[in-house]
Design a protein around this motif. Structure first.
Motif, PDB file in Angstrom:
ATOM      1  N   LYS A  30      55.822  24.689  53.684  1.00  0.00           N
ATOM      2  CA  LYS A  30      55.027  25.923  53.588  1.00  0.00           C
ATOM      3  C   LYS A  30      55.421  26.741  52.357  1.00  0.00           C
ATOM      4  O   LYS A  30      54.560  27.222  51.611  1.00  0.00           O
ATOM      5  CB  LYS A  30      55.204  26.749  54.855  1.00  0.00           C
ATOM      6  N   ARG A  31      56.716  26.910  52.125  1.00  0.00           N
ATOM      7  CA  ARG A  31      57.164  27.705  50.975  1.00  0.00           C
ATOM      8  C   ARG A  31      56.795  27.037  49.654  1.00  0.00           C
ATOM      9  O   ARG A  31      56.358  27.698  48.715  1.00  0.00           O
ATOM     10  CB  ARG A  31      58.676  27.949  51.034  1.00  0.00           C
ATOM     11  N   LEU A  32      56.975  25.725  49.556  1.00  0.00           N
ATOM     12  CA  LEU A  32      56.614  25.021  48.322  1.00  0.00           C
ATOM     13  C   LEU A  32      55.111  25.114  48.060  1.00  0.00           C
ATOM     14  O   LEU A  32      54.691  25.296  46.916  1.00  0.00           O
ATOM     15  CB  LEU A  32      57.051  23.557  48.390  1.00  0.00           C
ATOM     16  N   THR A  33      54.325  25.016  49.109  1.00  0.00           N
ATOM     17  CA  THR A  33      52.873  25.149  48.961  1.00  0.00           C
ATOM     18  C   THR A  33      52.509  26.529  48.436  1.00  0.00           C
ATOM     19  O   THR A  33      51.713  26.658  47.494  1.00  0.00           O
ATOM     20  CB  THR A  33      52.166  24.876  50.310  1.00  0.00           C
ATOM     21  N   THR A  34      53.089  27.560  49.025  1.00  0.00           N
ATOM     22  CA  THR A  34      52.801  28.930  48.580  1.00  0.00           C
ATOM     23  C   THR A  34      53.249  29.145  47.139  1.00  0.00           C
ATOM     24  O   THR A  34      52.496  29.690  46.326  1.00  0.00           O
ATOM     25  CB  THR A  34      53.483  29.957  49.506  1.00  0.00           C
ATOM     26  N   LEU A  35      54.460  28.733  46.809  1.00  0.00           N
ATOM     27  CA  LEU A  35      54.962  28.921  45.445  1.00  0.00           C
ATOM     28  C   LEU A  35      54.113  28.154  44.427  1.00  0.00           C
ATOM     29  O   LEU A  35      53.934  28.607  43.300  1.00  0.00           O
ATOM     30  CB  LEU A  35      56.433  28.507  45.360  1.00  0.00           C
ATOM     31  N   THR A  36      53.580  27.016  44.846  1.00  0.00           N
ATOM     32  CA  THR A  36      52.702  26.236  43.964  1.00  0.00           C
ATOM     33  C   THR A  36      51.339  26.916  43.825  1.00  0.00           C
ATOM     34  O   THR A  36      50.835  27.094  42.716  1.00  0.00           O
ATOM     35  CB  THR A  36      52.551  24.798  44.508  1.00  0.00           C
ATOM     36  N   GLU A  37      50.760  27.325  44.962  1.00  0.00           N
ATOM     37  CA  GLU A  37      49.451  27.986  44.918  1.00  0.00           C
ATOM     38  C   GLU A  37      49.495  29.286  44.121  1.00  0.00           C
ATOM     39  O   GLU A  37      48.523  29.646  43.455  1.00  0.00           O
ATOM     40  CB  GLU A  37      48.967  28.284  46.340  1.00  0.00           C
ATOM     41  N   GLU A  38      50.623  29.978  44.168  1.00  0.00           N
ATOM     42  CA  GLU A  38      50.748  31.253  43.470  1.00  0.00           C
ATOM     43  C   GLU A  38      51.217  31.103  42.025  1.00  0.00           C
ATOM     44  O   GLU A  38      51.406  32.085  41.313  1.00  0.00           O
ATOM     45  CB  GLU A  38      51.695  32.180  44.228  1.00  0.00           C
ATOM     46  N   GLY A  39      51.433  29.867  41.572  1.00  0.00           N
ATOM     47  CA  GLY A  39      51.704  29.621  40.160  1.00  0.00           C
ATOM     48  C   GLY A  39      53.145  29.755  39.714  1.00  0.00           C
ATOM     49  O   GLY A  39      53.407  29.835  38.513  1.00  0.00           O
TER      50      GLY A  39
ATOM     51  N   LEU B 274      55.516  27.407  40.817  1.00  0.00           N
ATOM     52  CA  LEU B 274      55.892  26.002  40.709  1.00  0.00           C
ATOM     53  C   LEU B 274      54.622  25.193  40.471  1.00  0.00           C
ATOM     54  O   LEU B 274      53.530  25.622  40.835  1.00  0.00           O
ATOM     55  CB  LEU B 274      56.562  25.508  41.993  1.00  0.00           C
ATOM     56  N   GLU B 275      54.793  24.016  39.867  1.00  0.00           N
ATOM     57  CA  GLU B 275      53.686  23.080  39.755  1.00  0.00           C
ATOM     58  C   GLU B 275      54.176  21.711  40.201  1.00  0.00           C
ATOM     59  O   GLU B 275      55.338  21.374  40.021  1.00  0.00           O
ATOM     60  CB  GLU B 275      53.126  23.024  38.337  1.00  0.00           C
ATOM     61  N   LYS B 276      53.264  20.958  40.819  1.00  0.00           N
ATOM     62  CA  LYS B 276      53.617  19.621  41.282  1.00  0.00           C
ATOM     63  C   LYS B 276      53.299  18.603  40.194  1.00  0.00           C
ATOM     64  O   LYS B 276      52.302  18.729  39.488  1.00  0.00           O
ATOM     65  CB  LYS B 276      52.828  19.254  42.546  1.00  0.00           C
ATOM     66  N   ARG B 277      54.184  17.610  40.098  1.00  0.00           N
ATOM     67  CA  ARG B 277      53.965  16.516  39.149  1.00  0.00           C
ATOM     68  C   ARG B 277      54.342  15.210  39.841  1.00  0.00           C
ATOM     69  O   ARG B 277      55.393  15.123  40.477  1.00  0.00           O
ATOM     70  CB  ARG B 277      54.818  16.704  37.898  1.00  0.00           C
ATOM     71  N   LEU B 278      53.480  14.222  39.719  1.00  0.00           N
ATOM     72  CA  LEU B 278      53.723  12.914  40.302  1.00  0.00           C
ATOM     73  C   LEU B 278      54.839  12.229  39.523  1.00  0.00           C
ATOM     74  O   LEU B 278      54.774  12.118  38.298  1.00  0.00           O
ATOM     75  CB  LEU B 278      52.442  12.076  40.235  1.00  0.00           C
ATOM     76  N   TYR B 279      55.900  11.806  40.220  1.00  0.00           N
ATOM     77  CA  TYR B 279      56.966  11.082  39.532  1.00  0.00           C
ATOM     78  C   TYR B 279      57.071   9.630  39.986  1.00  0.00           C
ATOM     79  O   TYR B 279      57.799   8.837  39.393  1.00  0.00           O
ATOM     80  CB  TYR B 279      58.320  11.801  39.667  1.00  0.00           C
ATOM     81  N   SER B 280      56.337   9.275  41.045  1.00  0.00           N
ATOM     82  CA  SER B 280      56.302   7.889  41.512  1.00  0.00           C
ATOM     83  C   SER B 280      54.919   7.624  42.090  1.00  0.00           C
ATOM     84  O   SER B 280      54.418   8.406  42.900  1.00  0.00           O
ATOM     85  CB  SER B 280      57.371   7.656  42.582  1.00  0.00           C
ATOM     86  N   GLU B 281      54.316   6.509  41.672  1.00  0.00           N
ATOM     87  CA  GLU B 281      52.997   6.163  42.202  1.00  0.00           C
ATOM     88  C   GLU B 281      53.094   5.304  43.448  1.00  0.00           C
ATOM     89  O   GLU B 281      52.239   5.364  44.323  1.00  0.00           O
ATOM     90  CB  GLU B 281      52.177   5.460  41.129  1.00  0.00           C
ATOM     91  N   HIS B 282      54.108   4.459  43.554  1.00  0.00           N
ATOM     92  CA  HIS B 282      54.283   3.554  44.696  1.00  0.00           C
ATOM     93  C   HIS B 282      55.693   3.671  45.235  1.00  0.00           C
ATOM     94  O   HIS B 282      56.602   3.095  44.651  1.00  0.00           O
ATOM     95  CB  HIS B 282      53.984   2.113  44.287  1.00  0.00           C
ATOM     96  N   PRO B 283      55.938   4.390  46.277  1.00  0.00           N
ATOM     97  CA  PRO B 283      54.978   5.234  46.991  1.00  0.00           C
ATOM     98  C   PRO B 283      54.741   6.532  46.213  1.00  0.00           C
ATOM     99  O   PRO B 283      55.561   6.928  45.389  1.00  0.00           O
ATOM    100  CB  PRO B 283      55.679   5.527  48.325  1.00  0.00           C
ATOM    101  N   PRO B 284      53.623   7.195  46.489  1.00  0.00           N
ATOM    102  CA  PRO B 284      53.349   8.447  45.765  1.00  0.00           C
ATOM    103  C   PRO B 284      54.378   9.514  46.114  1.00  0.00           C
ATOM    104  O   PRO B 284      54.610   9.810  47.279  1.00  0.00           O
ATOM    105  CB  PRO B 284      51.952   8.853  46.234  1.00  0.00           C
ATOM    106  N   ARG B 285      55.010  10.050  45.093  1.00  0.00           N
ATOM    107  CA  ARG B 285      56.022  11.098  45.270  1.00  0.00           C
ATOM    108  C   ARG B 285      55.810  12.155  44.193  1.00  0.00           C
ATOM    109  O   ARG B 285      55.539  11.822  43.043  1.00  0.00           O
ATOM    110  CB  ARG B 285      57.440  10.538  45.125  1.00  0.00           C
TER     111      ARG B 285
END
Length: 152
Positions: free
Chosen positions: A55-64, A66-77
Protein backbone atom coordinates in the motif's frame (compact mmCIF):
# COMPACT_ATOMS: atom_id res chain seq x y z
CA UNK A 1 -7.08 13.84 7.70
CA UNK A 2 -7.02 12.08 4.38
CA UNK A 3 -5.33 12.91 1.10
CA UNK A 4 -8.64 13.51 -0.68
CA UNK A 5 -9.52 16.36 1.68
CA UNK A 6 -5.98 17.70 1.96
CA UNK A 7 -5.78 18.78 -1.67
CA UNK A 8 -8.14 21.61 -0.84
CA UNK A 9 -6.26 22.52 2.33
CA UNK A 10 -4.16 25.64 1.66
CA UNK A 11 -1.44 24.49 4.11
CA UNK A 12 1.46 22.72 2.36
CA UNK A 13 2.39 21.03 5.66
CA UNK A 14 -1.09 19.48 5.91
CA UNK A 15 -0.93 18.38 2.26
CA UNK A 16 2.45 16.73 2.75
CA UNK A 17 1.42 15.00 5.96
CA UNK A 18 -1.71 13.65 4.30
CA UNK A 19 0.53 12.01 1.73
CA UNK A 20 3.57 10.81 3.68
CA UNK A 21 2.83 11.61 7.29
CA UNK A 22 2.97 8.04 8.52
CA UNK A 23 6.17 6.47 9.77
CA UNK A 24 6.22 3.64 7.21
CA UNK A 25 6.22 6.00 4.23
CA UNK A 26 9.04 8.08 5.68
CA UNK A 27 11.08 4.98 6.52
CA UNK A 28 10.59 3.61 3.00
CA UNK A 29 11.87 6.92 1.62
CA UNK A 30 14.78 6.83 4.08
CA UNK A 31 15.73 3.34 2.94
CA UNK A 32 15.37 4.31 -0.72
CA UNK A 33 17.83 7.15 -0.11
CA UNK A 34 20.28 4.67 1.37
CA UNK A 35 20.10 2.40 -1.66
CA UNK A 36 17.25 -0.07 -1.15
CA UNK A 37 15.09 -0.51 -4.24
CA UNK A 38 13.37 -3.88 -4.04
CA UNK A 39 10.23 -4.98 -2.22
CA UNK A 40 12.00 -7.74 -0.28
CA UNK A 41 14.79 -5.37 0.77
CA UNK A 42 12.28 -2.89 2.21
CA UNK A 43 10.28 -5.67 3.88
CA UNK A 44 13.33 -7.25 5.50
CA UNK A 45 14.93 -4.00 6.64
CA UNK A 46 11.73 -2.50 8.03
CA UNK A 47 10.05 -5.64 9.35
CA UNK A 48 6.86 -4.37 7.71
CA UNK A 49 3.89 -6.52 6.73
CA UNK A 50 3.72 -7.13 2.96
CA UNK A 51 0.21 -5.67 2.69
CA UNK A 52 1.24 -2.43 4.38
CA UNK A 53 4.41 -2.19 2.29
CA UNK A 54 2.45 -2.75 -0.92
CA UNK A 55 0.00 0.00 0.00
CA UNK A 56 2.74 2.49 0.92
CA UNK A 57 4.81 1.75 -2.20
CA UNK A 58 1.72 2.16 -4.36
CA UNK A 59 0.90 5.52 -2.79
CA UNK A 60 4.48 6.80 -3.00
CA UNK A 61 4.57 5.73 -6.66
CA UNK A 62 1.18 7.24 -7.53
CA UNK A 63 2.17 10.50 -5.84
CA UNK A 64 5.45 10.72 -7.77
CA UNK A 65 8.05 10.15 -5.04
CA UNK A 66 9.02 6.70 -6.35
CA UNK A 67 8.88 5.15 -9.79
CA UNK A 68 8.76 1.48 -10.69
CA UNK A 69 11.23 -0.04 -13.11
CA UNK A 70 11.28 -3.60 -14.40
CA UNK A 71 14.57 -5.28 -13.47
CA UNK A 72 13.66 -8.87 -14.41
CA UNK A 73 11.34 -10.10 -17.14
CA UNK A 74 11.31 -13.81 -16.17
CA UNK A 75 9.85 -13.74 -13.63
CA UNK A 76 8.64 -10.14 -13.86
CA UNK A 77 10.14 -8.13 -11.01
CA UNK A 78 10.10 -4.39 -10.37
CA UNK A 79 12.22 -2.11 -8.27
CA UNK A 80 11.37 1.28 -6.80
CA UNK A 81 13.58 4.25 -7.59
CA UNK A 82 13.44 7.76 -6.19
CA UNK A 83 12.11 10.45 -8.47
CA UNK A 84 13.23 14.08 -8.29
CA UNK A 85 10.44 14.71 -5.76
CA UNK A 86 11.59 11.71 -3.74
CA UNK A 87 15.21 12.86 -3.79
CA UNK A 88 14.11 16.37 -2.76
CA UNK A 89 12.57 14.83 0.39
CA UNK A 90 16.01 13.86 1.78
CA UNK A 91 16.61 17.19 3.57
CA UNK A 92 13.24 16.78 5.32
CA UNK A 93 14.27 13.33 6.53
CA UNK A 94 17.65 14.63 7.65
CA UNK A 95 16.00 17.42 9.66
CA UNK A 96 13.58 14.97 11.29
CA UNK A 97 16.61 12.87 12.21
CA UNK A 98 18.44 15.88 13.64
CA UNK A 99 15.40 16.73 15.78
CA UNK A 100 15.24 13.09 16.91
CA UNK A 101 18.94 13.12 17.72
CA UNK A 102 18.50 16.19 19.92
CA UNK A 103 15.25 15.29 21.66
CA UNK A 104 15.02 11.49 21.39
CA UNK A 105 18.73 10.71 21.34
CA UNK A 106 19.06 8.18 24.14
CA UNK A 107 21.19 5.10 23.52
CA UNK A 108 23.07 4.18 20.39
CA UNK A 109 22.08 6.12 17.28
CA UNK A 110 23.28 5.99 13.71
CA UNK A 111 25.33 8.98 12.61
CA UNK A 112 25.22 10.68 9.25
CA UNK A 113 28.66 11.63 7.99
CA UNK A 114 29.78 13.62 4.99
CA UNK A 115 30.96 10.94 2.54
CA UNK A 116 34.01 12.96 1.46
CA UNK A 117 35.24 14.40 4.76
CA UNK A 118 33.90 11.90 7.29
CA UNK A 119 32.64 14.80 9.42
CA UNK A 120 29.29 14.38 11.16
CA UNK A 121 26.47 16.26 9.45
CA UNK A 122 24.77 18.95 11.56
CA UNK A 123 21.91 20.21 9.40
CA UNK A 124 20.14 23.56 9.69
CA UNK A 125 17.32 25.02 7.62
CA UNK A 126 18.11 28.34 6.01
CA UNK A 127 15.71 30.67 4.21
CA UNK A 128 17.11 30.98 0.70
CA UNK A 129 15.84 34.55 0.29
CA UNK A 130 17.30 36.04 3.49
CA UNK A 131 20.03 33.57 4.38
CA UNK A 132 18.62 33.46 7.93
CA UNK A 133 18.16 30.28 9.97
CA UNK A 134 14.51 29.18 10.14
CA UNK A 135 13.17 29.24 13.69
CA UNK A 136 15.13 32.29 14.80
CA UNK A 137 12.75 34.96 13.48
CA UNK A 138 8.98 35.47 13.49
CA UNK A 139 7.09 33.91 10.60
CA UNK A 140 3.92 35.35 9.14
CA UNK A 141 1.43 32.88 7.68
CA UNK A 142 -0.83 34.18 4.93
CA UNK A 143 -3.86 32.09 4.00
CA UNK A 144 -5.41 33.03 0.65
CA UNK A 145 -8.66 34.96 1.14
CA UNK A 146 -8.17 35.04 4.95
CA UNK A 147 -6.57 37.21 7.58
CA UNK A 148 -2.87 36.75 8.33
CA UNK A 149 -1.60 34.68 11.24
CA UNK A 150 1.68 35.55 12.93
CA UNK A 151 3.98 33.10 14.73
CA UNK A 152 6.40 34.91 17.04
Amino acid sequence: MNSKNSCENPCPIARCLALIGDAWSMLILRDAHFGLTRFDQFRKNLGIAPTILTKRLTTLTEEGLLEKRLYSEHPPREEYLLTVAGRDFLPVLIMIGAWGDQYRGEGKLIQLLDAETGVRIKPVVIDEMTGKKIGTRPIRIVIPDCDELTKD
